[in-house]
Design a protein around this motif. Structure first.
Motif, PDB file in Angstrom:
ATOM      1  N   LEU A 169      36.548  50.740  44.327  1.00  0.00           N
ATOM      2  CA  LEU A 169      36.431  49.283  44.426  1.00  0.00           C
ATOM      3  C   LEU A 169      37.486  48.583  43.572  1.00  0.00           C
ATOM      4  O   LEU A 169      38.027  47.544  43.972  1.00  0.00           O
ATOM      5  N   ASP A 170      37.774  49.150  42.421  1.00  0.00           N
ATOM      6  CA  ASP A 170      38.804  48.589  41.547  1.00  0.00           C
ATOM      7  C   ASP A 170      40.165  48.631  42.236  1.00  0.00           C
ATOM      8  O   ASP A 170      40.909  47.640  42.270  1.00  0.00           O
ATOM      9  N   VAL A 171      40.517  49.783  42.813  1.00  0.00           N
ATOM     10  CA  VAL A 171      41.803  49.949  43.491  1.00  0.00           C
ATOM     11  C   VAL A 171      41.885  49.046  44.720  1.00  0.00           C
ATOM     12  O   VAL A 171      42.961  48.517  45.047  1.00  0.00           O
ATOM     13  N   ALA A 172      40.745  48.837  45.376  1.00  0.00           N
ATOM     14  CA  ALA A 172      40.714  47.999  46.575  1.00  0.00           C
ATOM     15  C   ALA A 172      40.725  46.502  46.257  1.00  0.00           C
ATOM     16  O   ALA A 172      40.714  45.677  47.171  1.00  0.00           O
ATOM     17  N   GLY A 173      40.742  46.156  44.974  1.00  0.00           N
ATOM     18  CA  GLY A 173      40.773  44.755  44.582  1.00  0.00           C
ATOM     19  C   GLY A 173      39.436  44.056  44.670  1.00  0.00           C
ATOM     20  O   GLY A 173      39.364  42.828  44.802  1.00  0.00           O
ATOM     21  N   LEU A 174      38.345  44.821  44.578  1.00  0.00           N
ATOM     22  CA  LEU A 174      36.998  44.263  44.707  1.00  0.00           C
ATOM     23  C   LEU A 174      36.234  44.309  43.387  1.00  0.00           C
ATOM     24  O   LEU A 174      35.009  44.408  43.372  1.00  0.00           O
ATOM     25  N   LYS A 175      36.971  44.209  42.306  1.00  0.00           N
ATOM     26  CA  LYS A 175      36.353  44.326  40.990  1.00  0.00           C
ATOM     27  C   LYS A 175      35.410  43.168  40.674  1.00  0.00           C
ATOM     28  O   LYS A 175      34.520  43.291  39.824  1.00  0.00           O
ATOM     29  N   SER A 176      35.603  42.034  41.336  1.00  0.00           N
ATOM     30  CA  SER A 176      34.739  40.878  41.086  1.00  0.00           C
ATOM     31  C   SER A 176      33.649  40.724  42.147  1.00  0.00           C
ATOM     32  O   SER A 176      32.923  39.741  42.152  1.00  0.00           O
ATOM     33  N   SER A 177      33.525  41.695  43.033  1.00  0.00           N
ATOM     34  CA  SER A 177      32.541  41.608  44.119  1.00  0.00           C
ATOM     35  C   SER A 177      31.148  41.992  43.629  1.00  0.00           C
ATOM     36  O   SER A 177      30.972  42.632  42.587  1.00  0.00           O
ATOM     37  N   ASN A 178      30.145  41.582  44.415  1.00  0.00           N
ATOM     38  CA  ASN A 178      28.756  41.898  44.070  1.00  0.00           C
ATOM     39  C   ASN A 178      28.491  43.398  44.127  1.00  0.00           C
ATOM     40  O   ASN A 178      27.715  43.930  43.333  1.00  0.00           O
ATOM     41  N   ASN A 183      27.004  48.439  41.681  1.00  0.00           N
ATOM     42  CA  ASN A 183      27.352  49.826  41.416  1.00  0.00           C
ATOM     43  C   ASN A 183      27.418  50.086  39.912  1.00  0.00           C
ATOM     44  O   ASN A 183      27.031  51.163  39.441  1.00  0.00           O
ATOM     45  N   GLY A 184      27.911  49.099  39.151  1.00  0.00           N
ATOM     46  CA  GLY A 184      27.971  49.247  37.703  1.00  0.00           C
ATOM     47  C   GLY A 184      26.590  49.389  37.089  1.00  0.00           C
ATOM     48  O   GLY A 184      26.375  50.211  36.188  1.00  0.00           O
ATOM     49  N   THR A 249      31.610  42.971  32.289  1.00  0.00           N
ATOM     50  CA  THR A 249      31.614  42.499  33.675  1.00  0.00           C
ATOM     51  C   THR A 249      30.541  41.457  33.906  1.00  0.00           C
ATOM     52  O   THR A 249      30.791  40.425  34.552  1.00  0.00           O
ATOM     53  N   LEU A 250      29.340  41.694  33.386  1.00  0.00           N
ATOM     54  CA  LEU A 250      28.248  40.731  33.556  1.00  0.00           C
ATOM     55  C   LEU A 250      28.548  39.422  32.829  1.00  0.00           C
ATOM     56  O   LEU A 250      28.194  38.339  33.321  1.00  0.00           O
TER      57      LEU A 250
END
Length: 257
Positions: A169-178, A183-184, A249-250
């Motif tokens: 998800l990080d590599v895909a640029g979705l680090k700010s996604s729900n 997952n975290g 992140t939270l």
């Protein structure tokens, strides 16, 4: 003595022999599926593509190891007190030996890639983790002793898919996604249960059955006293990093609303 004769002499299951080929196929299949399902895969650097595919067979092994370990430990009667008169540290089966053979093949394949691309796929802590894991699994597989404890440790691989998904998800640029946040949280809880609380149970179980543990041959006995605490320390260290990352992140998510 030939390679296969050497394996026969050690009584390794056939699963160990086919593992390098199996994981190579999973590695290649991960790349094929990723091209079809993720448009950004083609744009990744060669190093990123290699790690992407590497995490594919890492996830594959995690599902096999954790599922089989859960079955052997809880659902089968292999380690049940009601069905066996044999000491619990001496119990083994064709399935448990197959799982251990597959896991040695995985750790060996992954360690080879880590060393080949060092330190891109992981630093010294990963080399140490894989080395200790292979050493412990090897002793249990060859001797048939203490497989219950190796299976407990292999069950902790259940957290690996969450670790890999986090990276994807990080590599895909979705680090700010729900889904990244969910997952975290799942990784934090899974790590707490499988790699912290389970290790506490591991040590309690060893203490209860210590009279049997002392019956293991010297190298196996002292390995049980040394290797699990070292893995536990690494798990606590990584848990601390996971917790810090989740809190960060939270906090960012709360401030952005």
């Amino acid at each position: 003595m030939s390679y296969h004769c050497f394996l026969d002499k050690l009584a390794f299951p056939n699963s160990f022999r086919i593992c390098p080929t199996l994981f190579l196929k999973v590695y290649k299949l991960t790349g094929i599926i990723s091209v079809l399902c993720f448009k950004g895969y083609r744009k990744l650097s060669n190093e990123k593509k290699l790690e992407w595919n590497n995490r594919g067979f890492s996830t594959f092994h995690a599902f096999i190891a954790s599922t089989a370990s859960l079955y052997l430990l809880l659902l089968s009667d292999l380690f049940s007190e009601d069905y066996h008169d044999e000491l619990i540290i001496n119990r083994t089966s064709s399935l448990s030996e197959t799982v251990l053979g597959i896991s040695i093949g995985y750790f060996l394949s992954d360690l080879a890639m880590i060393l080949w691309l060092y330190p891109a796929l992981g630093g010294l802590e990963y080399v140490l983790h894989h080395g200790l894991s292979m050493f412990s699994i090897f002793l249990a597989l060859v001797s048939g002793k203490a497989q219950i404890y190796i299976l407990m440790v292999l069950f902790t691989e259940i957290t690996t898919p969450f670790v890999n998904l986090r990276w994807y998800l990080d590599v895909a640029g979705l680090k700010s996604s729900n889904i990244y946040i969910c997952n975290g949280v799942a990784l934090f809880l899974g790590w707490l249960v499988a790699r912290i609380l389970l290790f506490i149970y591991f040590f309690v179980h060893m203490a209860i059955y210590f009279d049997q543990v002392k019956e293991i041959f010297p190298l196996g006995f002292y390995s049980l006293l040394v290797v699990p605490p070292m893995l536990a320390i690494m798990n606590v260290f990584w848990f601390w990093k996971i917790a810090k990352g989740l809190i960060r992140t939270l906090s960012k998510t709360r401030h952005s609303r």
